[in-house]
Design a protein around this motif. Structure first.
Motif, PDB file in Angstrom:
ATOM      1  N   PRO A  56       0.829  -1.217   0.000  1.00  0.00           N
ATOM      2  CA  PRO A  56       0.000   0.000   0.000  1.00  0.00           C
ATOM      3  C   PRO A  56       0.858   1.260   0.000  1.00  0.00           C
ATOM      4  N   ASN A  57       2.037   1.159   0.572  1.00  0.00           N
ATOM      5  CA  ASN A  57       2.921   2.319   0.644  1.00  0.00           C
ATOM      6  C   ASN A  57       3.380   2.765  -0.747  1.00  0.00           C
ATOM      7  N   THR A  58       3.888   1.821  -1.532  1.00  0.00           N
ATOM      8  CA  THR A  58       4.362   2.176  -2.879  1.00  0.00           C
ATOM      9  C   THR A  58       3.202   2.564  -3.783  1.00  0.00           C
ATOM     10  N   LEU A  59       2.113   1.793  -3.690  1.00  0.00           N
ATOM     11  CA  LEU A  59       0.948   2.117  -4.509  1.00  0.00           C
ATOM     12  C   LEU A  59       0.431   3.507  -4.197  1.00  0.00           C
ATOM     13  N   GLY A  60       0.397   3.809  -2.897  1.00  0.00           N
ATOM     14  CA  GLY A  60      -0.057   5.130  -2.458  1.00  0.00           C
ATOM     15  C   GLY A  60       0.821   6.222  -3.046  1.00  0.00           C
ATOM     16  N   THR A  61       2.139   6.010  -3.029  1.00  0.00           N
ATOM     17  CA  THR A  61       3.047   7.000  -3.599  1.00  0.00           C
ATOM     18  C   THR A  61       2.772   7.198  -5.077  1.00  0.00           C
ATOM     19  N   LEU A  62       2.541   6.071  -5.772  1.00  0.00           N
ATOM     20  CA  LEU A  62       2.257   6.151  -7.205  1.00  0.00           C
ATOM     21  C   LEU A  62       1.026   7.023  -7.450  1.00  0.00           C
ATOM     22  N   LEU A  63      -0.042   6.723  -6.693  1.00  0.00           N
ATOM     23  CA  LEU A  63      -1.278   7.480  -6.869  1.00  0.00           C
ATOM     24  C   LEU A  63      -1.071   8.949  -6.523  1.00  0.00           C
ATOM     25  N   TYR A  64      -0.325   9.187  -5.439  1.00  0.00           N
ATOM     26  CA  TYR A  64      -0.084  10.554  -4.995  1.00  0.00           C
ATOM     27  C   TYR A  64       0.692  11.329  -6.060  1.00  0.00           C
ATOM     28  N   SER A  65       1.745  10.687  -6.586  1.00  0.00           N
ATOM     29  CA  SER A  65       2.543  11.336  -7.629  1.00  0.00           C
ATOM     30  C   SER A  65       1.676  11.663  -8.831  1.00  0.00           C
ATOM     31  N   PHE A  66       0.824  10.685  -9.150  1.00  0.00           N
ATOM     32  CA  PHE A  66      -0.070  10.843 -10.276  1.00  0.00           C
ATOM     33  C   PHE A  66      -0.974  12.058 -10.059  1.00  0.00           C
ATOM     34  N   ALA A  67      -1.521  12.159  -8.857  1.00  0.00           N
ATOM     35  CA  ALA A  67      -2.427  13.259  -8.538  1.00  0.00           C
ATOM     36  C   ALA A  67      -1.706  14.598  -8.603  1.00  0.00           C
ATOM     37  N   VAL A  68      -0.483  14.638  -8.040  1.00  0.00           N
ATOM     38  CA  VAL A  68       0.282  15.888  -8.060  1.00  0.00           C
ATOM     39  C   VAL A  68       0.560  16.309  -9.500  1.00  0.00           C
ATOM     40  N   ALA A  69       1.009  15.323 -10.305  1.00  0.00           N
ATOM     41  CA  ALA A  69       1.346  15.640 -11.694  1.00  0.00           C
ATOM     42  C   ALA A  69       0.110  16.119 -12.451  1.00  0.00           C
ATOM     43  N   LEU A  70      -1.006  15.436 -12.211  1.00  0.00           N
ATOM     44  CA  LEU A  70      -2.251  15.787 -12.888  1.00  0.00           C
ATOM     45  C   LEU A  70      -2.683  17.207 -12.530  1.00  0.00           C
ATOM     46  N   ALA A  71      -2.652  17.495 -11.219  1.00  0.00           N
ATOM     47  CA  ALA A  71      -3.071  18.823 -10.770  1.00  0.00           C
ATOM     48  C   ALA A  71      -2.135  19.897 -11.314  1.00  0.00           C
ATOM     49  N   ALA A  72      -0.814  19.621 -11.257  1.00  0.00           N
ATOM     50  CA  ALA A  72       0.150  20.611 -11.739  1.00  0.00           C
ATOM     51  C   ALA A  72      -0.066  20.868 -13.229  1.00  0.00           C
ATOM     52  N   THR A  73      -0.320  19.780 -13.979  1.00  0.00           N
ATOM     53  CA  THR A  73      -0.547  19.930 -15.418  1.00  0.00           C
ATOM     54  C   THR A  73      -1.796  20.764 -15.680  1.00  0.00           C
ATOM     55  N   ALA A  74      -2.847  20.462 -14.915  1.00  0.00           N
ATOM     56  CA  ALA A  74      -4.098  21.193 -15.106  1.00  0.00           C
ATOM     57  C   ALA A  74      -3.905  22.678 -14.813  1.00  0.00           C
ATOM     58  N   VAL A  75      -3.228  22.976 -13.691  1.00  0.00           N
ATOM     59  CA  VAL A  75      -3.011  24.380 -13.334  1.00  0.00           C
ATOM     60  C   VAL A  75      -2.159  25.069 -14.390  1.00  0.00           C
ATOM     61  N   CYS A  76      -1.100  24.368 -14.830  1.00  0.00           N
ATOM     62  CA  CYS A  76      -0.234  24.933 -15.876  1.00  0.00           C
ATOM     63  C   CYS A  76      -1.050  25.255 -17.120  1.00  0.00           C
TER      64      CYS A  76
END
Lengths: 267, 477
Positions: A56-76
């Protein structure tokens, strides 16, 4: 004087880069694959793969990274599109000089920029670790915004003005002409921009590390595995990231086949 | 027939550089007419078309459609459609979607759109092309789609901006005929822009010849060809020999080194421009000709020869089915009916000067005693010595020319040729009651008209003194 004939073909020019490719791309990939699918005793195994998806730790990081990247892309994208649009419509002799204002930050040392951002955010927020997600998005947006503006600016600038006139001529209002002509025709630039922001934002951990010493992102996850001498687990994560990036690149290329609208040359 | 569109005193001046593209444009177009704006590039024809379409707004004046002003209406509110020079097809839509664009905008039902698109594709000979993408079409096919996309909306006026310019010659000829047939079939008013005089003569009911933003002549193709109103029209339409000269007596004009009989009854002593079409020159023996000259070149053109003859200082171009030998001396005469005489009413001398490295005007190798910044309103030199125009943009002196104009009475002749800005000899003179009017053929090829109260002799070598303070300057890009 007789001409000297040197046995020199154009292919020879490729040798330095071929050597570079072999040493620093192909060889590490082989090593990466080897480590990803072996265990500590050098035996072939899928444990690293299943381990990643069951932790769950690694999967969580993957999802979190994904969310950060998605949000940053959207804001950009939200900031970059209107900016690029108005920049390209400016009636100025030298648009490039205006564009430079947006690119200039890229020429300032990276760590200096992030440190400055950190100070400013600290002034506003106090403890940066309290707003990790937002800060991650702000940091990434700040870092990658020009990569989004440039390709969009390039595609809109290159749009044939008579297309817009044609749309107006055929009965479209200004805004209808924008949504039916400008927007669809600027998609190659948008896709380029998304790829140039989303993919680095998935893996860039330096920003977060410098902002509030976070390791909760894909890039630093690999680092932490390696730091614990778990070459096999780390390699597998790197491989999974590679696969994700590969898939996105393929998707993006299908969308922006028409023209190369990357603005990398300016950087 | 009533006027479908009227342009009244239309002017267009661009705010950014103060350039006047169209001046005092007045035109009436009747419903169903095929009107062509003809002129060299930069003559304002496209700007006028763009004002009718609504892409540009006139600085002043009025545009009336069916008697109602549409001067400031946006393009989407006008029942007018345009075929663009480079087609401007939407690359992200297929042929069907391109053609349906205007109808969809009008919220026409799907079935009606389908039917109309099919019909218009048949009209332009592209049945079954609905699903094709724009990129797969040839230039000619794209042109047809562009036409279909415009006419499917059943506009009151169809504007065509040099629509055949990008096609090869054979295709262009074909499309000319097809467009003409389409005009007949649809009954829509066509306004067509071209710089190709042959295209204009072939297709139009009415031709509007333009130059430097002004209408030079409006008329049927026959009128324009046979009775050009001025030297510009004569020169632009078809090939012509143009000569400056003077009426010597009733129905006689002197030009090109000879006295010709003509049919235009113009007051003796008037400065004139004579127009002679190359096909109207008759070659004779040297003795029988009104003038004679030496053949300098003969070019075979398929159905005729093009023969250039040097007669004195003038050149005459002849088109004939008979050939001639280079170096031979031949005579030339012209039927009085085929000499078209125009009164040369304006004698203002106009010539172009360069800007040199010192930012001074230079003409004929002589630097004029004036600085560029004094001539160009609002211009200045910056710290680096660059020339900045009134908008703060850097100007490249090698890219601009300054047109100088000076009136005949302000030029002074001198025996000491070197004293003058320009040197030449007197090729014509006429007494004008209180002064003589002279035509000076200069060494640099330009003719100057000079008024002087004293009598000089024909053939005198003179220098022309032109005071800078009497010159008027205009910027030419």
């Amino acid at each position: 004087m007789p001409m000297l004939k040197i046995p020199f073909t154009r292919k020879a020019l490729a040798i330095p880069y071929a050597v570079f490719l072999l040493l620093f791309v192909a060889a590490p990939l082989v090593v990466l694959f080897y480590y990803a699918f072996t265990n500590g005793k050098g035996q072939f195994t899928f444990d690293n793969l299943t381990g990643f998806f069951s932790d769950p730790n690694t999967l969580g990081t993957l999802l979190y990274s994904f969310a950060v990247a998605l949000a940053a892309t959207a804001v950009c994208l939200l900031i970059a599109y209107p900016t690029a649009y108005f920049l390209s419509k400016l009636h100025l002799g030298n648009k490039t000089s205006v564009l430079l204002i947006f690119i200039l930050p890229m020429w300032i040392n990276f760590s200096l920029r992030i440190t400055a951002l950190k100070e400013i955010l600290t002034m506003i927020e106090g403890n940066l670790a309290d707003f990790q997600f937002i800060n991650a998005v702000i940091g990434m947006t700040y870092d990658f915004l020009p990569f989004m503006i440039l390709p969009i600016f390039n595609t809109i600038s290159k749009l044939d003005g008579s297309l817009l006139e044609a749309a107006r001529d055929l009965g479209a209002t200004r805004s209808q002409a924008f949504f039916r002509v400008t927007l669809p025709l600027s998609m190659p630039g948008v896709i380029s921009g998304v790829m140039m922001v989303f993919l680095p934002a998935m893996t860039n951990y330096v920003v977060l590390d410098m902002l509030y010493n976070s390791t909760y992102i894909m890039g630093s996850l690999i680092g932490s595995y390696f730091a614990a001498y778990n070459w096999h687990g780390g390699s597998m994560i790197a491989l999974i990231l590679l696969a994700i990036i590969g898939i996105f690149t393929l998707l993006g290329q299908n969308g922006s086949e028409q023209e190369d609208s990357r603005g990398g040359a300016l950087l | 027939m009533e006027n479908i569109i009227e342009l009244k005193n239309v002017y267009k001046t661009y705010e950014d550089d103060g350039f006047t593209a169209v001046s005092d444009f007045n035109l009436e177009v009747k419903r169903g007419e095929f009107v062509t704006f003809l002129g060299p590039s930069g003559c304002g024809k496209t700007t006028t078309l763009r004002m009718i379409a609504g892409f540009d707004l006139p600085t002043s004046g009025e545009i009336l459609l069916n008697g109602k002003s549409i001067t400031n209406l946006p393009p989407n509110k006008r029942p007018i459609n345009t075929v663009f020079q480079r087609y401007a097809l939407f690359p992200h839509m297929n042929i069907y979607e391109n053609i349906a664009f205007g109808l969809k905008q009008k919220k026409v039902s799907r079935e009606v759109i389908d039917k109309k698109v099919k019909k218009v594709l048949a009209l332009v000979d592209l049945e079954g092309f609905e699903e094709r993408s724009v990129a797969t079409l040839s230039g000619g096919q794209q042109q047809r789609v562009a036409i279909a996309r415009a006419v499917v909306n059943e506009p009151e006026i169809l504007l065509l901006d040099e629509p055949l310019g990008a096609l090869d010659l054979k295709m262009r000829k074909e499309m000319q005929l097809e467009l003409k047939a389409m005009h007949k079939e649809l009954g829509i008013t066509f306004i067509y822009v071209t710089h190709d005089q042959e295209e204009a003569l072939t297709m139009s009911d009415k031709i509007v010849v333009m130059s430097e933003g002004r209408i030079q002549q409006i008329g049927t193709p026959e009128d324009i060809y046979n009775e050009p109103k001025n030297a510009f029209v004569a020169d632009f339409i078809g090939e012509s020999n143009l000569f400056n000269g003077i009426m010597t007596s009733k129905l006689h004009a002197r030009f090109c080194g000879g006295t010709f009989e003509c049919v235009d009854d113009i007051e003796p002593g008037t400065h004139i421009t004579a127009v002679i079409r190359p096909e109207d020159v008759i070659m004779t023996t040297p003795e029988d000709g009104t003038i004679s000259g030496k053949v300098v070149s003969v070019i075979f053109k398929g159905i005729h020869y093009e023969i250039t003859v040097q007669s004195g200082k003038s050149e005459m171009v002849i088109q004939s089915v008979h050939s001639a030998k280079v170096g031979d001396t031949i005579g030339m005469k012209v039927d009085p009916d085929n000499i078209h005489i125009m009164i040369a009413e304006d004698h203002t001398n106009i010539f172009a000067a360069d800007i040199n490295k010192a930012f001074k005007l230079e003409y004929n190798g002589t630097q004029l005693d004036t600085s560029v910044t004094a001539i160009l309103k609002g211009s200045r030199r910056d710290d680096q010595g660059q020339l900045i125009d009134m908008h703060g943009d850097v100007m490249d002196p090698s890219k601009v020319k300054i047109m100088i104009s000076i009136e005949p009475q302000n030029i002074e002749m001198t025996d000491n040729a070197e004293e003058g800005l320009v040197q030449g000899y007197i090729s014509d003179l006429i007494y004008k009651g209180d002064h003589y009017s002279y035509v000076i053929k200069s060494d640099i090829g330009q003719d100057f008209v000079v008024d002087d109260e004293y009598l000089w002799n024909m053939g005198d070598e003179v220098g022309l003194i032109m005071p800078v303070e009497k010159m008027k300057f205009t910027l030419k890009k």
